[in-house]
Design a protein around this motif. Structure first.
Motif, mmCIF file in Angstrom:
data_model
loop_
_atom_site.group_PDB
_atom_site.id
_atom_site.type_symbol
_atom_site.label_atom_id
_atom_site.label_comp_id
_atom_site.label_asym_id
_atom_site.label_seq_id
_atom_site.Cartn_x
_atom_site.Cartn_y
_atom_site.Cartn_z
ATOM 1 N N TRP A 108 0.821 -1.216 0.000
ATOM 2 C CA TRP A 108 0.000 0.000 0.000
ATOM 3 C C TRP A 108 0.852 1.262 0.000
ATOM 4 N N PHE A 109 2.025 1.191 0.637
ATOM 5 C CA PHE A 109 2.877 2.380 0.648
ATOM 6 C C PHE A 109 3.353 2.714 -0.763
ATOM 7 N N GLY A 110 3.554 1.687 -1.596
ATOM 8 C CA GLY A 110 3.876 1.942 -2.996
ATOM 9 C C GLY A 110 2.765 2.708 -3.692
ATOM 10 N N LEU A 111 1.499 2.330 -3.428
ATOM 11 C CA LEU A 111 0.371 3.061 -3.998
ATOM 12 C C LEU A 111 0.293 4.479 -3.442
ATOM 13 N N ILE A 112 0.585 4.619 -2.156
ATOM 14 C CA ILE A 112 0.558 5.937 -1.526
ATOM 15 C C ILE A 112 1.580 6.868 -2.177
ATOM 16 N N LEU A 113 2.767 6.338 -2.455
ATOM 17 C CA LEU A 113 3.793 7.163 -3.095
ATOM 18 C C LEU A 113 3.377 7.577 -4.499
ATOM 19 N N ARG A 114 2.642 6.714 -5.207
ATOM 20 C CA ARG A 114 2.136 7.083 -6.532
ATOM 21 C C ARG A 114 1.128 8.229 -6.429
ATOM 22 N N VAL A 115 0.266 8.170 -5.412
ATOM 23 C CA VAL A 115 -0.686 9.266 -5.199
ATOM 24 C C VAL A 115 0.059 10.544 -4.837
ATOM 25 N N ALA A 116 1.107 10.418 -4.003
ATOM 26 C CA ALA A 116 1.893 11.592 -3.626
ATOM 27 C C ALA A 116 2.534 12.219 -4.859
ATOM 28 N N TYR A 117 3.031 11.390 -5.762
ATOM 29 C CA TYR A 117 3.628 11.904 -6.998
ATOM 30 C C TYR A 117 2.579 12.642 -7.829
ATOM 31 N N MET A 118 1.381 12.062 -7.961
ATOM 32 C CA MET A 118 0.313 12.711 -8.718
ATOM 33 C C MET A 118 -0.087 14.034 -8.070
ATOM 34 N N THR A 119 -0.057 14.073 -6.741
ATOM 35 C CA THR A 119 -0.415 15.296 -6.037
ATOM 36 C C THR A 119 0.590 16.401 -6.319
ATOM 37 N N VAL A 120 1.870 16.042 -6.329
ATOM 38 C CA VAL A 120 2.914 17.036 -6.594
ATOM 39 C C VAL A 120 2.846 17.512 -8.041
ATOM 40 N N VAL A 121 2.628 16.571 -8.978
ATOM 41 C CA VAL A 121 2.632 16.916 -10.400
ATOM 42 C C VAL A 121 1.370 17.660 -10.807
ATOM 43 N N LYS A 122 0.195 17.145 -10.360
ATOM 44 C CA LYS A 122 -1.077 17.703 -10.792
ATOM 45 C C LYS A 122 -1.682 18.685 -9.794
ATOM 46 N N GLY A 123 -1.161 18.654 -8.555
ATOM 47 C CA GLY A 123 -1.725 19.523 -7.527
ATOM 48 C C GLY A 123 -2.956 18.954 -6.869
ATOM 49 N N GLN A 124 -3.337 17.730 -7.238
ATOM 50 C CA GLN A 124 -4.536 17.110 -6.675
ATOM 51 C C GLN A 124 -4.381 15.598 -6.763
ATOM 52 N N GLY A 125 -4.516 14.937 -5.617
ATOM 53 C CA GLY A 125 -4.383 13.488 -5.600
ATOM 54 C C GLY A 125 -5.727 12.796 -5.673
ATOM 55 N N GLU A 126 -5.756 11.623 -6.285
ATOM 56 C CA GLU A 126 -6.950 10.790 -6.345
ATOM 57 C C GLU A 126 -6.584 9.390 -5.878
ATOM 58 N N ASP A 127 -7.569 8.662 -5.378
ATOM 59 C CA ASP A 127 -7.353 7.280 -4.961
ATOM 60 C C ASP A 127 -7.217 6.426 -6.218
ATOM 61 N N ILE A 128 -5.996 6.019 -6.537
ATOM 62 C CA ILE A 128 -5.759 5.288 -7.785
ATOM 63 C C ILE A 128 -6.288 3.871 -7.719
ATOM 64 N N ARG A 129 -6.743 3.425 -6.547
ATOM 65 C CA ARG A 129 -7.325 2.091 -6.453
ATOM 66 C C ARG A 129 -8.753 2.055 -6.971
ATOM 67 N N GLU A 130 -9.416 3.213 -7.049
ATOM 68 C CA GLU A 130 -10.828 3.247 -7.417
ATOM 69 C C GLU A 130 -11.002 3.017 -8.893
ATOM 70 N N LYS A 131 -11.943 2.152 -9.240
ATOM 71 C CA LYS A 131 -12.214 1.826 -10.625
ATOM 72 C C LYS A 131 -13.180 2.857 -11.215
ATOM 73 N N GLU A 132 -12.840 3.316 -12.400
ATOM 74 C CA GLU A 132 -13.718 4.295 -13.056
ATOM 75 C C GLU A 132 -14.908 3.582 -13.682
ATOM 76 N N ASP A 133 -16.079 4.264 -13.658
ATOM 77 C CA ASP A 133 -17.272 3.711 -14.278
ATOM 78 C C ASP A 133 -17.237 3.938 -15.784
#
Length: 255
Positions: A230-255
């Motif tokens: 899970w910490f690996g996933l958390i770091l991916r969200v942290a990277y997205m937050t730094v790059v995009k300015g907004q983090g999302e739960d990457i585990r959630e499946k899009e409809d």
């Protein structure tokens, strides 16, 4: 649900009541669908925040004046005749009931996520750990493990609620606190203090290997592996937050 709708739905009220809804022939707009999804997610996070927060307050009430709190070797002193502290039985039964219920809500109610089977396995391991902790009398050690996990979970659900409410600066601050607390508690304190105490202090203090020693330590190591995943996933969200300015739960499946 009413509180989540009050927070999330106010900006779209005029739009849904005006010409846009009429042009769609009364059909819900894509924006209203996204808002409905956010309401569902926020309700889930509100519930978890309430549950984890209540259990954390109970754990703090139990341990805050206990001298063994800061001395892992003392978790085992006097076992199996350690006195059961007030509220300890309530804590174990509440935790057991919560994690049994979440094995069902995860399958039937919660937002689908890509780590479904990892989470289900985690919950099953947790149920077994809580049960054997209680019947074996490992109350001190079990209480500290539950407290360590609940601190992280409270911060995580708070960050998610703020994110769903589009309070992004506050959400990013809470998420930063979550990343730091996860690294400190689940990646350091959990293996280096609690698992070490279970593996070695228990045998050294008692002078023999206590019951369920192998089972409990195996389950703890499984949980530790999940923490690293899970910490690996958390770091991916942290990277997205730094790059995009907004983090999302990457585990959630899009409809």
């Amino acid at each position: 649900m009413p509180l989540a709708r009050w927070i999330l739905c106010r900006p779209v009220g005029k739009e849904l009541g005006g010409s846009k809804a009429q042009h769609n022939g009364g059909a819900p707009s894509s924006k209203s669908k996204r808002t409905g999804q956010r309401v569902t997610k926020m309700c889930e996070s509100f519930w978890k925040l309430t549950a984890y927060g209540s259990m954390l307050l109970l754990e703090v009430a139990i341990v805050h004046n206990e001298p063994w709190f800061w001395r892992p070797a003392d978790y085992w002193v006097g076992w199996p005749n350690q006195p059961e502290l007030p509220l300890m039985r309530l804590l174990f039964w509440v935790q057991l009931a919560y994690y049994i219920s979440t094995t069902f809500t995860l399958a039937l109610w919660e937002v689908p996520r890509s780590d479904y089977w990892v989470m289900q396995t985690h919950h099953c391991c947790t149920v077994v750990l809580i049960y054997y902790n209680y019947i074996s009398g490992y109350h001190r050690w079990g209480c500290l493990i539950m407290m360590l996990h609940d601190i992280n979970d409270v911060i995580m659900e708070l960050a998610k609620c703020l994110n769903y409410a589009e309070q992004h600066m506050a959400a990013n601050g809470a998420f930063a606190a979550f990343v730091l607390s996860w690294a400190a508690l689940r990646l350091y304190a959990f293996p280096a203090i609690l698992i070490r105490s279970t593996l070695f202090d228990s045998v050294r203090v008692l002078g023999y290997t206590p019951p369920h020693h192998g089972l409990l330590n195996t389950l703890l190591c499984v949980l530790c592996c999940f923490h690293m995943y899970w910490f690996g996933l958390i770091l991916r969200v942290a990277y997205m937050t730094v790059v995009k300015g907004q983090g999302e739960d990457i585990r959630e499946k899009e409809d």
